[in-house]
Write a protein that holds these residues in place. Structure first.
Motif, PDB file in Angstrom:
ATOM      1  N   ARG A 240      45.668   6.530  39.096  1.00  0.00           N
ATOM      2  CA  ARG A 240      46.492   6.477  37.879  1.00  0.00           C
ATOM      3  C   ARG A 240      46.168   7.595  36.896  1.00  0.00           C
ATOM      4  O   ARG A 240      46.648   7.603  35.772  1.00  0.00           O
ATOM      5  N   GLY A 241      45.352   8.527  37.325  1.00  0.00           N
ATOM      6  CA  GLY A 241      45.070   9.689  36.497  1.00  0.00           C
ATOM      7  C   GLY A 241      43.999   9.487  35.448  1.00  0.00           C
ATOM      8  O   GLY A 241      43.856  10.325  34.549  1.00  0.00           O
ATOM      9  N   TYR A 242      43.239   8.401  35.546  1.00  0.00           N
ATOM     10  CA  TYR A 242      42.166   8.180  34.586  1.00  0.00           C
ATOM     11  C   TYR A 242      41.005   9.129  34.873  1.00  0.00           C
ATOM     12  O   TYR A 242      40.824   9.592  35.997  1.00  0.00           O
ATOM     13  N   GLU A 243      40.198   9.398  33.864  1.00  0.00           N
ATOM     14  CA  GLU A 243      39.165  10.426  33.960  1.00  0.00           C
ATOM     15  C   GLU A 243      37.769   9.816  34.055  1.00  0.00           C
ATOM     16  O   GLU A 243      37.501   8.738  33.523  1.00  0.00           O
ATOM     17  N   PHE A 244      36.877  10.561  34.710  1.00  0.00           N
ATOM     18  CA  PHE A 244      35.477  10.149  34.798  1.00  0.00           C
ATOM     19  C   PHE A 244      34.763  10.459  33.482  1.00  0.00           C
ATOM     20  O   PHE A 244      35.064  11.440  32.805  1.00  0.00           O
ATOM     21  N   GLN A 245      33.815   9.606  33.139  1.00  0.00           N
ATOM     22  CA  GLN A 245      32.871   9.893  32.072  1.00  0.00           C
ATOM     23  C   GLN A 245      31.620  10.442  32.745  1.00  0.00           C
ATOM     24  O   GLN A 245      30.839   9.716  33.322  1.00  0.00           O
ATOM     25  N   GLY A 246      31.443  11.755  32.685  1.00  0.00           N
ATOM     26  CA  GLY A 246      30.372  12.368  33.453  1.00  0.00           C
ATOM     27  C   GLY A 246      30.838  12.594  34.873  1.00  0.00           C
ATOM     28  O   GLY A 246      31.996  12.903  35.141  1.00  0.00           O
ATOM     29  N   SER A 247      29.935  12.416  35.825  1.00  0.00           N
ATOM     30  CA  SER A 247      30.254  12.653  37.222  1.00  0.00           C
ATOM     31  C   SER A 247      30.720  11.375  37.897  1.00  0.00           C
ATOM     32  O   SER A 247      30.633  10.278  37.340  1.00  0.00           O
ATOM     33  N   ASP A 248      31.219  11.523  39.120  1.00  0.00           N
ATOM     34  CA  ASP A 248      31.596  10.377  39.938  1.00  0.00           C
ATOM     35  C   ASP A 248      30.347   9.565  40.266  1.00  0.00           C
ATOM     36  O   ASP A 248      29.211  10.016  40.060  1.00  0.00           O
ATOM     37  N   GLY A 249      30.548   8.364  40.811  1.00  0.00           N
ATOM     38  CA  GLY A 249      29.414   7.548  41.210  1.00  0.00           C
ATOM     39  C   GLY A 249      28.646   8.157  42.370  1.00  0.00           C
ATOM     40  O   GLY A 249      29.168   8.986  43.121  1.00  0.00           O
ATOM     41  N   ASP A 250      27.402   7.770  42.514  1.00  0.00           N
ATOM     42  CA  ASP A 250      26.580   8.201  43.641  1.00  0.00           C
ATOM     43  C   ASP A 250      26.806   7.214  44.785  1.00  0.00           C
ATOM     44  O   ASP A 250      26.175   6.164  44.849  1.00  0.00           O
ATOM     45  N   TRP A 251      27.693   7.561  45.710  1.00  0.00           N
ATOM     46  CA  TRP A 251      28.089   6.628  46.761  1.00  0.00           C
ATOM     47  C   TRP A 251      27.100   6.550  47.906  1.00  0.00           C
ATOM     48  O   TRP A 251      27.272   5.766  48.825  1.00  0.00           O
ATOM     49  N   SER A 252      26.017   7.353  47.830  1.00  0.00           N
ATOM     50  CA  SER A 252      24.907   7.187  48.777  1.00  0.00           C
ATOM     51  C   SER A 252      23.971   6.069  48.318  1.00  0.00           C
ATOM     52  O   SER A 252      23.153   5.571  49.087  1.00  0.00           O
ATOM     53  N   ASP A 253      24.097   5.682  47.063  1.00  0.00           N
ATOM     54  CA  ASP A 253      23.311   4.590  46.502  1.00  0.00           C
ATOM     55  C   ASP A 253      23.920   3.260  46.939  1.00  0.00           C
ATOM     56  O   ASP A 253      25.136   3.073  46.814  1.00  0.00           O
ATOM     57  N   PRO A 254      23.133   2.328  47.465  1.00  0.00           N
ATOM     58  CA  PRO A 254      23.698   1.035  47.872  1.00  0.00           C
ATOM     59  C   PRO A 254      24.213   0.216  46.692  1.00  0.00           C
ATOM     60  O   PRO A 254      24.975  -0.734  46.881  1.00  0.00           O
ATOM     61  N   PHE A 255      23.841   0.581  45.450  1.00  0.00           N
ATOM     62  CA  PHE A 255      24.283  -0.150  44.260  1.00  0.00           C
ATOM     63  C   PHE A 255      24.843   0.848  43.244  1.00  0.00           C
ATOM     64  O   PHE A 255      24.248   1.088  42.193  1.00  0.00           O
ATOM     65  N   PRO A 256      26.018   1.408  43.527  1.00  0.00           N
ATOM     66  CA  PRO A 256      26.569   2.460  42.669  1.00  0.00           C
ATOM     67  C   PRO A 256      27.252   1.904  41.420  1.00  0.00           C
ATOM     68  O   PRO A 256      27.529   0.709  41.313  1.00  0.00           O
ATOM     69  N   SER A 257      27.541   2.815  40.510  1.00  0.00           N
ATOM     70  CA  SER A 257      28.318   2.480  39.320  1.00  0.00           C
ATOM     71  C   SER A 257      29.190   3.675  38.982  1.00  0.00           C
ATOM     72  O   SER A 257      28.887   4.811  39.353  1.00  0.00           O
ATOM     73  N   VAL A 258      30.277   3.414  38.266  1.00  0.00           N
ATOM     74  CA  VAL A 258      31.166   4.489  37.848  1.00  0.00           C
ATOM     75  C   VAL A 258      31.726   4.144  36.475  1.00  0.00           C
ATOM     76  O   VAL A 258      32.042   2.980  36.196  1.00  0.00           O
ATOM     77  N   SER A 259      31.794   5.156  35.596  1.00  0.00           N
ATOM     78  CA  SER A 259      32.330   4.966  34.250  1.00  0.00           C
ATOM     79  C   SER A 259      33.515   5.905  34.067  1.00  0.00           C
ATOM     80  O   SER A 259      33.422   7.097  34.378  1.00  0.00           O
ATOM     81  N   MET A 260      34.625   5.362  33.526  1.00  0.00           N
ATOM     82  CA  MET A 260      35.851   6.133  33.389  1.00  0.00           C
ATOM     83  C   MET A 260      36.535   5.805  32.063  1.00  0.00           C
ATOM     84  O   MET A 260      36.118   4.886  31.345  1.00  0.00           O
ATOM     85  N   ARG A 261      37.586   6.569  31.756  1.00  0.00           N
ATOM     86  CA  ARG A 261      38.380   6.307  30.550  1.00  0.00           C
ATOM     87  C   ARG A 261      39.846   6.525  30.886  1.00  0.00           C
ATOM     88  O   ARG A 261      40.197   7.326  31.753  1.00  0.00           O
ATOM     89  N   THR A 262      40.708   5.774  30.194  1.00  0.00           N
ATOM     90  CA  THR A 262      42.136   5.924  30.405  1.00  0.00           C
ATOM     91  C   THR A 262      42.659   7.097  29.589  1.00  0.00           C
ATOM     92  O   THR A 262      42.070   7.480  28.576  1.00  0.00           O
ATOM     93  N   VAL A 263      43.756   7.659  30.057  1.00  0.00           N
ATOM     94  CA  VAL A 263      44.408   8.778  29.371  1.00  0.00           C
ATOM     95  C   VAL A 263      45.868   8.402  29.147  1.00  0.00           C
ATOM     96  O   VAL A 263      46.548   7.975  30.085  1.00  0.00           O
ATOM     97  N   PRO A 264      46.397   8.525  27.948  1.00  0.00           N
ATOM     98  CA  PRO A 264      45.759   9.105  26.749  1.00  0.00           C
ATOM     99  C   PRO A 264      45.219   8.078  25.763  1.00  0.00           C
ATOM    100  O   PRO A 264      44.735   8.452  24.684  1.00  0.00           O
ATOM    101  N   ASP A 265      45.250   6.773  26.074  1.00  0.00           N
ATOM    102  CA  ASP A 265      44.937   5.771  25.056  1.00  0.00           C
ATOM    103  C   ASP A 265      43.451   5.466  24.923  1.00  0.00           C
ATOM    104  O   ASP A 265      43.054   4.685  24.067  1.00  0.00           O
ATOM    105  N   ASP A 266      42.604   6.047  25.774  1.00  0.00           N
ATOM    106  CA  ASP A 266      41.150   6.047  25.574  1.00  0.00           C
ATOM    107  C   ASP A 266      40.509   4.664  25.597  1.00  0.00           C
ATOM    108  O   ASP A 266      39.678   4.328  24.759  1.00  0.00           O
ATOM    109  N   PHE A 267      40.898   3.834  26.570  1.00  0.00           N
ATOM    110  CA  PHE A 267      40.123   2.637  26.890  1.00  0.00           C
ATOM    111  C   PHE A 267      38.981   3.075  27.819  1.00  0.00           C
ATOM    112  O   PHE A 267      39.172   3.964  28.661  1.00  0.00           O
ATOM    113  N   TRP A 268      37.828   2.447  27.682  1.00  0.00           N
ATOM    114  CA  TRP A 268      36.657   2.828  28.485  1.00  0.00           C
ATOM    115  C   TRP A 268      36.347   1.687  29.451  1.00  0.00           C
ATOM    116  O   TRP A 268      36.370   0.507  29.082  1.00  0.00           O
TER     117      TRP A 268
END
Length: 281
Positions: A79-107
C-alpha cells in the motif's frame, strides 16, 4: 481529524495487515484504553489526544509468528507505506518491523515476542498509533512542546520519585540488551520543576549502535512498554531510526528514547513528584 476518524483509520491499517494472513490469527486486544492523552505532550494539560490500538495475533502455532510479522510487512509495503529506519532482520527468528502510513502519518509496528527461544516459537503482535489531534476535534495543534531539562529550575531532591525513575530506567535497560555508555554532561539523576509541576529526571545513553542494533533496541523497548500496558508513541528522529515515547498511566512517568546521529540511543525518564508542594531550591 477527530477521535472517530483516528480510530477508524487505525482499525483499517490493522485489517490491511491481517485480512490476508495465512494461517488466520485471532486478534486479542492488549494495552490500555485506545484513546488517551498525546504521549508527545507529556507536560501539557491534555489538549491533544491520540488513538493507540495493540493486538496479539493468537490461535496459531508459535512457529508461525515470524511468518505473520512478514505478511503484515508485505501488506503494508503493497500500500506504499514507508519503513521507519531499515526493514526487519528476517534472519532473526523473532523479527520486528516499524512503518508509517503516507501521507496521514499513522505509525505501526509488527513484532514477534519470544514464547520459547529454544524451539523458535513466538507470539506476533501488531500496534498502530495515530498522530495527535485536538481533544475537541478542532484539528488545532494544541499541547505544548517539551523543553530540555536545562530549561527547568532545579528543586530539592525527591527520593520516592527518584527511586521510581531509577526503577523504570533499570527495567528498560534490561529490556534493551545493550550496554550503557559513561555519563555525559547533563545526564544522571536530578529533580526539576517547570510550569506544570516537579518531577525526577533520569537521563543516560547507550554505547554507539549499528542501525540494525538500534532498530532492534527501539523495537525491544516498545515490546517492553506495551507488555506493561504503557501507552506508546513513535516520534520522528534526527536519524533514519524513529524515536519512542511511552507513558505509564499509573504513576505518570514518561520515557523518551532518541536515536542520535553519533549512534547512541539517548534515554530520558521523567517521573512526577507526588507532593505538589515540593520546595524550589
Amino acid at each position: 481529524m477527530d477521535q472517530q476518524q483516528a480510530t477508524e483509520r487505525a482499525e483499517e491499517i490493522i485489517r490491511q495487515a491481517v485480512d490476508g494472513m495465512s494461517p488466520k490469527p485471532t486478534l486479542k486486544r492488549t494495552g490500555l484504553a485506545p484513546v488517551g492523552a498525546c504521549v508527545a505532550d507529556d507536560h501539557s494539560a491534555g489538549e491533544r489526544q491520540q488513538v493507540a490500538l495493540s493486538y496479539q495475533l493468537t490461535g496459531v502455532p508459535g512457529s508461525e509468528a515470524k511468518k505473520l510479522v512478514r505478511q503484515a510487512r508485505d501488506a503494508w509495503v503493497k500500500r506504499g507505506y514507508e519503513f521507519q529506519g531499515s526493514d526487519g532482520d528476517w534472519s532473526d527468528p523473532f523479527p520486528s518491523v516499524s512503518m508509517r502510513t503516507v501521507p496521514d502519518d499513522f505509525w505501526m509496528t509488527a513484532l514477534t515476542g519470544v514464547v520459547d527461544k529454544a524451539k523458535g516459537e513466538g507470539l506476533a503482535a501488531i500496534s498502530v498509533t495515530s498522530p495527535c489531534f485536538a481533544a475537541d476535534g478542532s484539528g488545532g495543534s494544541g499541547g505544548s512542546a517539551t523543553a530540555e531539562p536545562s530549561a527547568f529550575r532545579g528543586t530539592a531532591p525527591d527520593e520516592p520519585a527518584e527511586r521510581r525513575a531509577r526503577d523504570h530506567s533499570s527495567r528498560l535497560y534490561d529490556a534493551l540488551r545493550v550496554r550503557h555508555a559513561a555519563p555525559r554532561e547533563g545526564e544522571g539523576l536530578a529533580t526539576y520543576r517547570d510550569d506544570t509541576g516537579a518531577y525526577a529526571h533520569h537521563a543516560w545513553s547507550t554505547e554507539p549502535l549499528t542501525e540494525q542494533a538500534m532498530v532492534r533496541a527501539v523495537a525491544g523497548a516498545r515490546a517492553h512498554f506495551e507488555g506493561l500496558g504503557w501507552r506508546v508513541r513513535q516520534l520522528p528522529g534526527t536519524t533514519g531510526v524513529p524515536g519512542l515515547a511511552a507513558r505509564n498511566a499509573t504513576d505518570g512517568t514518561v520515557v523518551r528514547l532518541a536515536p542520535a546521529s553519533d549512534g547512541v540511543l539517548r534515554v530520558a525518564v521523567a517521573t512526577p513528584v507526588a507532593d505538589p508542594g515540593v520546595r524550589v531550591a
